[in-house]
Scaffold this motif. Structure first.
Motif, PDB file in Angstrom:
ATOM      1  N   LYS A  78       0.827  -1.206   0.000  1.00  0.00           N
ATOM      2  CA  LYS A  78       0.000   0.000   0.000  1.00  0.00           C
ATOM      3  C   LYS A  78       0.864   1.261   0.000  1.00  0.00           C
ATOM      4  N   ASP A  79       2.018   1.205   0.668  1.00  0.00           N
ATOM      5  CA  ASP A  79       2.946   2.346   0.645  1.00  0.00           C
ATOM      6  C   ASP A  79       3.455   2.603  -0.767  1.00  0.00           C
ATOM      7  N   ALA A  80       3.761   1.512  -1.472  1.00  0.00           N
ATOM      8  CA  ALA A  80       4.266   1.650  -2.835  1.00  0.00           C
ATOM      9  C   ALA A  80       3.196   2.240  -3.747  1.00  0.00           C
ATOM     10  N   LEU A  81       1.947   1.819  -3.570  1.00  0.00           N
ATOM     11  CA  LEU A  81       0.861   2.390  -4.361  1.00  0.00           C
ATOM     12  C   LEU A  81       0.713   3.881  -4.080  1.00  0.00           C
ATOM     13  N   SER A  82       0.787   4.256  -2.823  1.00  0.00           N
ATOM     14  CA  SER A  82       0.695   5.677  -2.462  1.00  0.00           C
ATOM     15  C   SER A  82       1.839   6.470  -3.073  1.00  0.00           C
ATOM     16  N   ALA A  83       3.056   5.922  -2.987  1.00  0.00           N
ATOM     17  CA  ALA A  83       4.225   6.612  -3.540  1.00  0.00           C
ATOM     18  C   ALA A  83       4.145   6.750  -5.053  1.00  0.00           C
ATOM     19  N   ALA A  84       3.424   5.823  -5.697  1.00  0.00           N
ATOM     20  CA  ALA A  84       3.299   5.842  -7.154  1.00  0.00           C
ATOM     21  C   ALA A  84       2.129   6.700  -7.634  1.00  0.00           C
ATOM     22  N   GLY A  85       1.401   7.306  -6.699  1.00  0.00           N
ATOM     23  CA  GLY A  85       0.327   8.208  -7.083  1.00  0.00           C
ATOM     24  C   GLY A  85      -1.031   7.568  -7.222  1.00  0.00           C
ATOM     25  N   THR A 134      -4.286   7.294  -1.813  1.00  0.00           N
ATOM     26  CA  THR A 134      -4.020   8.647  -1.313  1.00  0.00           C
ATOM     27  C   THR A 134      -4.667   9.657  -2.250  1.00  0.00           C
ATOM     28  N   ARG A 135      -5.519  10.491  -1.686  1.00  0.00           N
ATOM     29  CA  ARG A 135      -6.291  11.417  -2.522  1.00  0.00           C
ATOM     30  C   ARG A 135      -5.510  12.668  -2.913  1.00  0.00           C
ATOM     31  N   GLU A 136      -4.698  13.188  -1.983  1.00  0.00           N
ATOM     32  CA  GLU A 136      -4.061  14.484  -2.221  1.00  0.00           C
ATOM     33  C   GLU A 136      -2.547  14.387  -2.069  1.00  0.00           C
ATOM     34  N   TYR A 137      -1.846  15.088  -2.942  1.00  0.00           N
ATOM     35  CA  TYR A 137      -0.394  15.154  -2.940  1.00  0.00           C
ATOM     36  C   TYR A 137       0.040  16.610  -2.909  1.00  0.00           C
ATOM     37  N   PRO A 138       1.270  16.910  -2.435  1.00  0.00           N
ATOM     38  CA  PRO A 138       2.335  15.998  -1.987  1.00  0.00           C
ATOM     39  C   PRO A 138       1.952  15.271  -0.697  1.00  0.00           C
ATOM     40  N   HIS A 139       2.588  14.101  -0.511  1.00  0.00           N
ATOM     41  CA  HIS A 139       2.200  13.228   0.591  1.00  0.00           C
ATOM     42  C   HIS A 139       3.394  12.398   1.041  1.00  0.00           C
ATOM     43  N   GLU A 148       7.552   4.053  24.397  1.00  0.00           N
ATOM     44  CA  GLU A 148       7.759   3.424  23.096  1.00  0.00           C
ATOM     45  C   GLU A 148       6.423   2.874  22.587  1.00  0.00           C
ATOM     46  N   VAL A 149       6.100   3.201  21.346  1.00  0.00           N
ATOM     47  CA  VAL A 149       4.775   2.893  20.825  1.00  0.00           C
ATOM     48  C   VAL A 149       4.847   2.388  19.379  1.00  0.00           C
ATOM     49  N   ILE A 150       3.741   1.767  18.950  1.00  0.00           N
ATOM     50  CA  ILE A 150       3.550   1.302  17.575  1.00  0.00           C
ATOM     51  C   ILE A 150       2.309   1.981  17.016  1.00  0.00           C
ATOM     52  N   VAL A 151       2.408   2.467  15.794  1.00  0.00           N
ATOM     53  CA  VAL A 151       1.240   2.987  15.081  1.00  0.00           C
ATOM     54  C   VAL A 151       1.196   2.283  13.727  1.00  0.00           C
ATOM     55  N   THR A 152       0.114   1.562  13.470  1.00  0.00           N
ATOM     56  CA  THR A 152      -0.045   0.890  12.177  1.00  0.00           C
ATOM     57  C   THR A 152      -1.470   1.076  11.692  1.00  0.00           C
ATOM     58  N   SER A 153      -1.607   1.160  10.375  1.00  0.00           N
ATOM     59  CA  SER A 153      -2.897   1.175   9.677  1.00  0.00           C
ATOM     60  C   SER A 153      -3.758   2.371  10.075  1.00  0.00           C
ATOM     61  N   TYR A 154      -5.075   2.171  10.309  1.00  0.00           N
ATOM     62  CA  TYR A 154      -6.037   3.268  10.349  1.00  0.00           C
ATOM     63  C   TYR A 154      -5.806   4.104   9.080  1.00  0.00           C
ATOM     64  N   ASP A 155      -5.632   5.415   9.201  1.00  0.00           N
ATOM     65  CA  ASP A 155      -5.403   6.237   7.999  1.00  0.00           C
ATOM     66  C   ASP A 155      -3.939   6.657   7.871  1.00  0.00           C
ATOM     67  N   LEU A 156      -3.078   6.142   8.740  1.00  0.00           N
ATOM     68  CA  LEU A 156      -1.669   6.521   8.692  1.00  0.00           C
ATOM     69  C   LEU A 156      -1.061   6.170   7.333  1.00  0.00           C
ATOM     70  N   GLY A 157      -0.383   7.127   6.718  1.00  0.00           N
ATOM     71  CA  GLY A 157       0.310   6.885   5.465  1.00  0.00           C
ATOM     72  C   GLY A 157      -0.579   6.845   4.248  1.00  0.00           C
ATOM     73  N   MET A 158      -1.880   6.906   4.448  1.00  0.00           N
ATOM     74  CA  MET A 158      -2.813   6.914   3.309  1.00  0.00           C
ATOM     75  C   MET A 158      -3.197   8.360   2.998  1.00  0.00           C
ATOM     76  N   ASN A 159      -3.993   8.968   3.880  1.00  0.00           N
ATOM     77  CA  ASN A 159      -4.307  10.389   3.727  1.00  0.00           C
ATOM     78  C   ASN A 159      -3.828  11.203   4.915  1.00  0.00           C
TER      79      ASN A 159
END
Length: 332
Positions: free
Chosen positions: A48-55, A60-65, A88-99
């Motif tokens: 999903k990160d690669a898809l976001s980075a590729a536009g 991901t709806r809005e760029y830059p991101h 020390e914490v972990i943050v994964t998924s939800y909307d992180l890194g998407m929008n």
């Protein structure tokens, strides 16, 4: 607090169409609203990160991101009071890194409801060797283990060299299950066997559409990361009362099936949604991943890169050529 400057990988549209990524300077004042500011030590690379980075506007709806659906680090401040500075914490998924600006930056700001404490038994680096892929694998294993005991028959894992697949193979093997790994990469057999796979199934053997509504009973359970004909054939080949956990659609989101596997063999098809997995259940899976489910081969499953090494890995994962996990050291 003071406005801090930090490094981040940013995806942006370029003139004439298309997208590019670059390492840029950002400030913490540019981050979105949220109660918790985290200094990110490690992240990891997901499809999903690669898809976001590729536009990909479906991700991901809005760029830059700044992509990155995974992050692990220390709390800088938390206006909700749920986490002390330095925790020390972990943050994964939800909307992180998407929008929402993600873990490919040295700082993130997120709602407190998205934050999980790092469980004892995991380092920040190990947490990102697992990341969303590990959480998803853990959710799949949890659902299978609720109904299928070791020794009932092989558990098949598709897309076995990918993040979710490879971690699933390692966890299932550790728990005593016989694991059959599906891959289109014959050269990856030694890697999969090192994770505990006892059988390697060529993707071509199970990936062609099959008109018959049922196939020979074969698998006691499954972790499917790809969808499409492979998932269809796994379901058709499932043993009575098998549990098939579906968590991806890299091959196809479509299924062409009859109800016969479900009403004649009692097969259960279980959907896995790690993005919105409730926090109490999420913490419980992380606790398993830090203790009895923690893969012994974790260090050998991941490659560590800095921000400057991400672009090459993004290209590889989009081509389906990445094996195992890629951990991003934000300060290395």
């Amino acid at each position: 607090m003071a406005n801090l400057t930090f490094k981040a990988l940013q995806a942006r549209e370029i003139a004439g169409g298309g997208f590019e990524t670059a390492i840029v300077d950002r400030t913490t004042d540019s981050l979105p609203e949220g109660e918790v500011l985290v200094k990110v030590r490690y992240s990891s690379l997901n499809y999903k990160d690669a898809l976001s980075a590729a536009g990909n506007k479906g991700v991901t709806r809005e760029y830059p991101h700044t992509p990155g659906i995974d992050a692990a680090g220390e709390v800088v401040e938390d206006t909700s009071g749920a986490f002390a500075p330095g925790a020390e914490v972990i943050v994964t998924s939800y909307d992180l890194g998407m929008n929402t600006s993600g873990g490919f930056g040295q700082y993130i700001r997120v709602p407190a409801a998205w934050v999980a404490p790092l469980p004892e038994g995991l380092s920040l680096k190990e947490a990102m060797m697992l990341g969303t892929a590990g959480l998803t694998a853990g959710m799949c294993v949890q659902r299978i283990a609720e109904a299928v005991v070791p020794g009932a028959g092989p558990i098949v894992v598709s897309g076995a060299t990918g993040g979710v697949g490879s971690i699933s193979v390692a966890i299932l093997s550790k728990l005593g299950y016989q694991v059959a790994a599906v891959t289109g990469k014959p050269e990856a057999a030694p890697f999969l066997e090192s994770l505990g796979a006892s059988e390697i199934i060529a993707r071509d053997e199970i990936g062609e559409p099959e008109k018959r509504p049922l196939l020979k009973s074969r698998f006691a359970g499954a972790v499917d990361t790809v969808g499409g004909p492979i998932l269809e054939n796994i379901i058709k080949s499932a043993q009575p009362m098998a549990v098939v956990a579906s968590c991806g659609n890299a091959a196809s989101p479509q299924l062409n099936l009859t109800v016969f596997p479900f009403i004649l063999r009692g097969v259960s098809l279980v959907g896995i949604d790690s993005q919105n997995f409730p926090m109490p259940a999420r913490r419980a899976v992380w606790q398993h991943l830090a203790t009895d489910w923690k893969p012994g081969q974790l260090m050998s499953m991941a490659e560590v890169v800095g921000l400057e090494g991400l672009q090459e890995k993004i290209g590889l994962i989009l081509k389906g050529q990445l094996k195992g996990r890629v951990v991003v050291d934000l300060w290395g």
